[in-house]
Scaffold this motif. Structure first.
Motif, PDB file in Angstrom:
ATOM      1  N   UNK A 138     -17.620 -28.846 -55.094  1.00 56.31           N
ATOM      2  CA  UNK A 138     -17.842 -27.610 -55.980  1.00 56.31           C
ATOM      3  C   UNK A 138     -19.269 -27.188 -56.197  1.00 56.31           C
ATOM      4  N   UNK A 139     -20.155 -27.956 -56.302  1.00 58.66           N
ATOM      5  CA  UNK A 139     -21.380 -27.388 -56.570  1.00 58.66           C
ATOM      6  C   UNK A 139     -22.057 -26.541 -55.509  1.00 58.66           C
ATOM      7  N   UNK A 140     -21.570 -26.599 -54.463  1.00 60.26           N
ATOM      8  CA  UNK A 140     -21.860 -25.716 -53.279  1.00 60.26           C
ATOM      9  C   UNK A 140     -20.989 -24.343 -53.266  1.00 60.26           C
ATOM     10  N   UNK A 141     -19.809 -24.675 -53.273  1.00 55.64           N
ATOM     11  CA  UNK A 141     -18.830 -23.523 -53.144  1.00 55.64           C
ATOM     12  C   UNK A 141     -18.838 -22.683 -54.153  1.00 55.64           C
ATOM     13  N   UNK A 142     -18.823 -22.971 -55.729  1.00 60.02           N
ATOM     14  CA  UNK A 142     -18.706 -22.224 -56.547  1.00 60.02           C
ATOM     15  C   UNK A 142     -19.808 -21.399 -56.825  1.00 60.02           C
ATOM     16  N   UNK A 143     -21.112 -21.766 -56.950  1.00 55.98           N
ATOM     17  CA  UNK A 143     -22.208 -20.769 -56.871  1.00 55.98           C
ATOM     18  C   UNK A 143     -22.300 -19.855 -55.585  1.00 55.98           C
ATOM     19  N   UNK A 144     -22.032 -20.286 -54.473  1.00 60.31           N
ATOM     20  CA  UNK A 144     -22.090 -19.606 -53.225  1.00 60.31           C
ATOM     21  C   UNK A 144     -21.121 -18.550 -53.379  1.00 60.31           C
ATOM     22  N   UNK A 145     -19.754 -18.717 -53.698  1.00 65.42           N
ATOM     23  CA  UNK A 145     -18.759 -17.496 -53.549  1.00 65.42           C
ATOM     24  C   UNK A 145     -19.069 -16.515 -54.962  1.00 65.42           C
ATOM     25  N   UNK A 146     -19.491 -17.221 -56.009  1.00 66.87           N
ATOM     26  CA  UNK A 146     -19.582 -16.457 -57.254  1.00 66.87           C
ATOM     27  C   UNK A 146     -20.809 -15.267 -57.078  1.00 66.87           C
ATOM     28  N   UNK A 147     -21.620 -15.861 -56.284  1.00 65.19           N
ATOM     29  CA  UNK A 147     -22.748 -14.909 -55.907  1.00 65.19           C
ATOM     30  C   UNK A 147     -22.208 -13.735 -55.117  1.00 65.19           C
ATOM     31  N   UNK A 148     -21.561 -14.139 -54.183  1.00 63.90           N
ATOM     32  CA  UNK A 148     -21.033 -12.865 -53.326  1.00 63.90           C
ATOM     33  C   UNK A 148     -20.046 -11.840 -54.330  1.00 63.90           C
TER      34      UNK A 148
END
Length: 430
Positions: A138-148
């Motif tokens: 989650x610490x990778x997926x959430x920030x990555x996709x929220x940025x997009x």
């Protein structure tokens, strides 16, 4: 050939024997077929064996990762848009491979990291994975996709990217509470910006809310933000009304164009997230009356040609009636009580509609029989009972319930243990 046969036999089975250009062409054809699939067809095609075979093809360099992502994104998009449940990917070797690739790509130095590949991997994984996601991932997926999803340009390409990212995030869930600082400021900013500038697609906006409401399910402290800061009830009501206006409910589902059919699916997704909201919220808000009104409008409009949508609406109203924080007067003012009485009077009524309708009135009756503290509140309760009694008497409610009495036991055993066998429990008396 059926859709599943075309996908598997005519296209997928020979994929590893093709040159790259032919592979891309076949994947485009397969993506077109995915759009046509219903849930049964999707589950028949996207099995654990199929995902394992894709894993092996990538391993043996017979299918490029980029081409595999094209196919997997479309399958995940279709699964989430249509709310299919398919655990095959979660149990496959491809799922393990993607998790490892996400970790490996994220650990690379900034100058070596392929941001697009990381986004693609995160989207595919989040769209297809149906199990709770680990905190490390989650610490990778959430920030990555929220940025997009936070990109503010309003061109079509950026809107599609944001839609895919938010749709993927809407499928991410866990059994535990996620730290608010990981997502809350970003998702609030995305919702607020759309409220002012309308930069997201309807599906993207719904997905943003679904992502937040999913967090609400495990973190009740979000209620103030969701209810009073971002005004979920008001936003959901407006979206339901706008979407409903763009659908010709008199035309049967199979006669809809692609855009209109997608709008119906987005309405159904809104109804799902509204159910989660009703399950979790503890406070009354006047904006809920407007939301009930919008649900009633979709309920009545969809009755003839969209039984699934209509049933979803009734289920949402039933959940609302069960909640102690929901004012019964709000259900009366919104027209919900009259609409449900009218529905259960229909000559052709299925068991699902019947037991949801009975539970709706059972909850209202039980709550109105409860004594309240204080002379003022007790007077209001009696006045509300009188209004509802008069409405039900006017609509012939008691005769309808009497007609159902013989099937109470069957419905209770087959569908819901909470159904009472006592006829008087469904009746509101002054």
């Amino acid at each position: 050939m059926s859709v599943t046969e075309k996908f598997t036999e005519a296209l997928f089975d020979g994929l590893e024997e093709c040159y790259e250009e032919e592979q891309k062409q076949k994947i485009e054809e397969m993506n077109g077929l995915i759009e046509e699939m219903d849930e049964g067809e999707f589950i028949t095609v996207f099995t654990k064996d199929l995902f394992n075979k894709i894993h092996q093809m990538i391993e043996k360099e017979k299918l490029s990762l980029e081409d595999a992502i094209l196919l997997l994104k479309q399958s995940g998009y279709c699964k989430e848009l249509k709310c299919f449940n398919d655990y095959a990917f979660s149990e496959s070797l491809l799922s393990d491979r993607f998790q490892k690739m996400i970790f490996d790509e994220n650990e690379k130095k900034k100058e070596e990291k392929n941001e697009k590949r990381l986004i693609d991997l995160c989207e595919c994984f989040a769209l297809l994975f149906e199990e709770p996601v680990s905190e490390e991932l989650l610490f990778i997926i959430m920030p990555c996709l929220l940025k997009v999803a936070s990109k503010k340009e309003e061109n079509e390409e950026i809107q599609k990217e944001a839609e895919m990212a938010l749709l993927a995030l809407s499928n991410v869930y866990t059994y535990y509470e996620i730290r608010r600082k990981l997502y809350l400021n970003e998702i609030k900013a995305i919702i607020r910006y759309h409220q002012e500038h309308h930069n997201l697609t309807r599906l993207a906006f719904q997905s943003a809310w679904q992502f937040l409401i999913n967090r609400f399910f495990t973190n009740i402290s979000l209620e103030e933000v969701i209810m009073n800061e971002l005004h979920f009830s008001k936003e959901a009501a407006r979206e339901l009304e706008d979407l409903s206006k763009s659908v010709d409910w008199k035309r049967k589902e199979e006669g809809k164009g692609e855009n209109e059919a997608k709008e119906v699916l987005v309405i159904e997704r809104w109804l799902n997230v509204i159910d989660f909201y009703f399950d979790s919220c503890r406070s009354w808000n006047r904006e809920l009356v407007g939301l009930f009104c919008s649900i009633v409008q979709v309920f009545q409009a969809s009755r003839d040609n969209y039984p699934y949508t209509s049933s979803q609406c009734l289920c949402s109203l039933r959940r609302a009636a069960e909640k102690r924080n929901v004012e019964i007067d709000g259900l009366l003012k919104s027209g919900a009580i009259g609409a449900v009485v009218e529905e259960i009077q229909q000559p052709t009524i299925n068991d699902d509609i019947m037991w949801n309708g009975l539970l709706f009135f059972l909850s209202i009756s039980e709550r109105l029989k409860e004594k309240t503290d204080g002379e003022t509140t007790e007077t209001k309760r009696k006045e509300l009972k009188r209004k509802i009694f008069e409405k039900m008497e006017e609509d012939g409610y008691e005769d309808v319930i009497a007609g159902f009495h013989k099937v109470f036991d069957f419905l209770r055993i087959q569908y819901h243990y909470k159904l009472s066998l006592d006829f008087s429990d469904y009746i509101v008396n002054i």
